[in-house]
Motif scaffolding. Structure first.
Motif, PDB file in Angstrom:
ATOM      1  N   GLY A  80     -12.532  10.512   6.168  1.00  0.00           N
ATOM      2  CA  GLY A  80     -13.332  11.528   5.453  1.00  0.00           C
ATOM      3  C   GLY A  80     -12.926  12.912   5.899  1.00  0.00           C
ATOM      4  N   THR A  81     -13.659  13.899   5.442  1.00  0.00           N
ATOM      5  CA  THR A  81     -13.265  15.262   5.777  1.00  0.00           C
ATOM      6  C   THR A  81     -13.626  15.604   7.218  1.00  0.00           C
ATOM      7  N   ARG A  82     -12.748  16.374   7.840  1.00  0.00           N
ATOM      8  CA  ARG A  82     -12.999  16.799   9.224  1.00  0.00           C
ATOM      9  C   ARG A  82     -13.785  18.106   9.242  1.00  0.00           C
ATOM     10  N   ASP A  83     -13.844  18.779   8.094  1.00  0.00           N
ATOM     11  CA  ASP A  83     -14.589  20.054   8.037  1.00  0.00           C
ATOM     12  C   ASP A  83     -15.280  20.194   6.680  1.00  0.00           C
ATOM     13  N   ASP A  84     -14.777  21.067   5.816  1.00  0.00           N
ATOM     14  CA  ASP A  84     -15.436  21.274   4.515  1.00  0.00           C
ATOM     15  C   ASP A  84     -15.178  20.102   3.569  1.00  0.00           C
ATOM     16  N   ALA A 121     -14.459  18.688  -0.314  1.00  0.00           N
ATOM     17  CA  ALA A 121     -13.587  19.240  -1.364  1.00  0.00           C
ATOM     18  C   ALA A 121     -14.363  20.210  -2.268  1.00  0.00           C
ATOM     19  N   GLY A 122     -15.557  19.800  -2.718  1.00  0.00           N
ATOM     20  CA  GLY A 122     -16.352  20.659  -3.614  1.00  0.00           C
ATOM     21  C   GLY A 122     -16.801  21.936  -2.919  1.00  0.00           C
ATOM     22  N   GLU A 123     -17.133  21.788  -1.641  1.00  0.00           N
ATOM     23  CA  GLU A 123     -17.557  22.948  -0.846  1.00  0.00           C
ATOM     24  C   GLU A 123     -16.409  23.966  -0.765  1.00  0.00           C
ATOM     25  N   ALA A 124     -15.180  23.465  -0.556  1.00  0.00           N
ATOM     26  CA  ALA A 124     -14.016  24.357  -0.484  1.00  0.00           C
ATOM     27  C   ALA A 124     -13.818  25.069  -1.818  1.00  0.00           C
ATOM     28  N   SER A 129      -9.075  17.638   5.191  1.00  0.00           N
ATOM     29  CA  SER A 129      -9.518  18.908   5.782  1.00  0.00           C
ATOM     30  C   SER A 129      -9.303  19.985   4.727  1.00  0.00           C
ATOM     31  N   PHE A 130     -10.334  20.754   4.455  1.00  0.00           N
ATOM     32  CA  PHE A 130     -10.193  21.761   3.393  1.00  0.00           C
ATOM     33  C   PHE A 130     -10.510  23.188   3.851  1.00  0.00           C
ATOM     34  N   SER A 131     -10.881  23.362   5.133  1.00  0.00           N
ATOM     35  CA  SER A 131     -11.262  24.727   5.527  1.00  0.00           C
ATOM     36  C   SER A 131     -10.024  25.628   5.643  1.00  0.00           C
ATOM     37  N   GLY A 132      -8.863  25.041   5.995  1.00  0.00           N
ATOM     38  CA  GLY A 132      -7.627  25.826   6.095  1.00  0.00           C
ATOM     39  C   GLY A 132      -7.196  26.377   4.742  1.00  0.00           C
ATOM     40  N   LEU A 133      -7.468  25.610   3.702  1.00  0.00           N
ATOM     41  CA  LEU A 133      -7.103  26.030   2.345  1.00  0.00           C
ATOM     42  C   LEU A 133      -7.856  27.317   1.966  1.00  0.00           C
TER      43      LEU A 133
END
Ligand code: KG4
Ligand code: ZN
Length: 353
Positions: A175-179, A181-184, A229-233
């Motif tokens: 699963g996601t390590r941070d945000d 996908a929709g949150e990003a 992981s989506f926070s870097g994006l």
């Protein structure tokens, strides 16, 4: 058998009457949703306290509407509907299903306490439901699904890959390590001054063009696991926006295109890799982001590239975002009851119910 299902995990107050027919065919008799989204659009995100207050305001009218709509008779005044709804619960509803988590505690409590009260007053069995499993079972509403399958849940709060062997046996793969996908997408939308939630507008803008001069990395694409992981994006997009002299319509559309591509590439690749690794031919999508048509198309196209003869299922659009019909669908296959005295909301609930 008829189930009254209630969902209040976040900013949607939802109730549905679900009929479970022979051989577990599911018929949605009503699906009522009141969303406090316009309120949160003003602040560009959900303020939990405001969401909970809206839940309190709408829970009874939404349940009454769902019950009345499930019957064929027409009723005028609120008082008439209220009386009729009570009669329907008494005579026609066999079970109450309710989301107990994960979600915002204030919002969850409204649904859970209401369900407990109905269960006690009308003496109806109560089924606790994990919201995330509900998103997966939204696929069971219109399709006959066979096991095993890999499920990808992509919403504003979650991004998870789960391998299902049966209704009761499943394994979380990553699963996601941070945000999520929709949150990003929503956070990037805020950088671009798009309306909240930004997912649908990002999709619309991306569809207007065929290419973009921006290239954003798909995070963890080759990490070898099933994590995201989506926070870097979001940081990458922020840097790009800051460097731009002119954030005009074309630039916004191109950023939307490249953002959506980066998110979709990693979602599709990791899900298909999971299917390949575990030799699975059925893939289920669920959650708000699974409403994205480009995501659905990319799944179909890439399955062939992976030489998978996989069936890709995605819910009808109205069952992608939060709703109570999916909670009813899950409970149709999981008639495990909890005494109302023991039922508790659990905001941190994960894949362990
Ligand atoms: O499942 P959902 O209603 O709520 C949660 O359980 O989180 O998902 C809401 C999320 C938001 O982040 C929204 O931007 C995203 O789903 N979303 C989309 C689309 N429609 C909704 N993202 C991409 N494309 C869409 N068409
Ligand atoms: Zn959800």
């Amino acid at each position: 058998m008829r189930i009254l299902a209630i969902e209040t995990s976040c900013d949607e107050t939802a109730a549905s009457v679900v009929e479970v027919q022979k051989s577990h065919q599911i018929k949605i008799l009503s699906n009522v949703i009141s969303s406090s989204l316009p309120l949160h659009a003003q602040t560009g995100g959900i303020i939990p306290e405001r969401a909970a207050r809206q839940q309190v305001k709408y829970i009874i009218p939404v349940i009454i509407e769902a019950l009345v709509k499930s019957s064929k008779e027409e009723y005028g005044s609120y008082e008439e509907k209220f009386k009729h709804a009570q009669k329907i619960i008494k005579d026609e509803i066999d079970e109450i299903a309710v989301t107990i988590g994960p979600g915002l505690i204030g919002s969850l409590l409204v649904g859970v306490e209401t369900a407990k009260t109905i269960s006690y007053v009308f003496n109806k069995p109560l089924i606790p439901v994990n919201h995330l499993l509900g998103h997966i079972y939204s696929n069971f509403i219109q399709d006959t699904i066979s096991f095993p399958f890999v499920a990808l849940i992509v919403s504003g709060g979650h991004t998870d890959l789960v391998l299902f062997q049966s209704h009761k046996k499943y394994q979380w793969l990553g699963g996601t390590r941070d945000d999520a996908a929709g949150e990003a997408l929503d956070k990037i939308g805020r950088l671009l001054s798009l309306s909240y939630p930004a997912g649908p507008e990002i999709e619309k803008r991306a569809k207007k063009i065929n290419s973009s001069k921006f290239v954003f990395k798909s995070p963890l694409l080759n990490s070898g696991d099933f994590d995201f992981s989506f926070s870097g994006l979001k940081t990458e997009v922020l840097r790009t926006v800051k460097k731009l002299k002119n954030l005009d319509e074309q630039a916004i559309n191109e950023i939307c295109y490249s953002t959506q591509k980066a998110v979709i590439d990693v979602l599709v690749t990791k899900t298909l890799r999971a299917a390949q690794k575990f030799n699975i031919q059925t893939i289920l999508l669920g959650g708000g982001v699974s409403a994205n048509q480009t995501l659905r198309n990319e799944f179909e196209l890439n399955a062939k590239r992976y030489q998978l003869n996989a069936h890709i299922f995605a819910p009808e659009l109205k069952y992608c975002t939060d709703n109570a019909a999916m909670i009813g669908a899950y409970s149709a296959f999981h008639p495990s009851y909890t005494d109302w005295k023991n039922l508790q909301a659990d905001p941190e609930l994960y894949f362990d119910l």
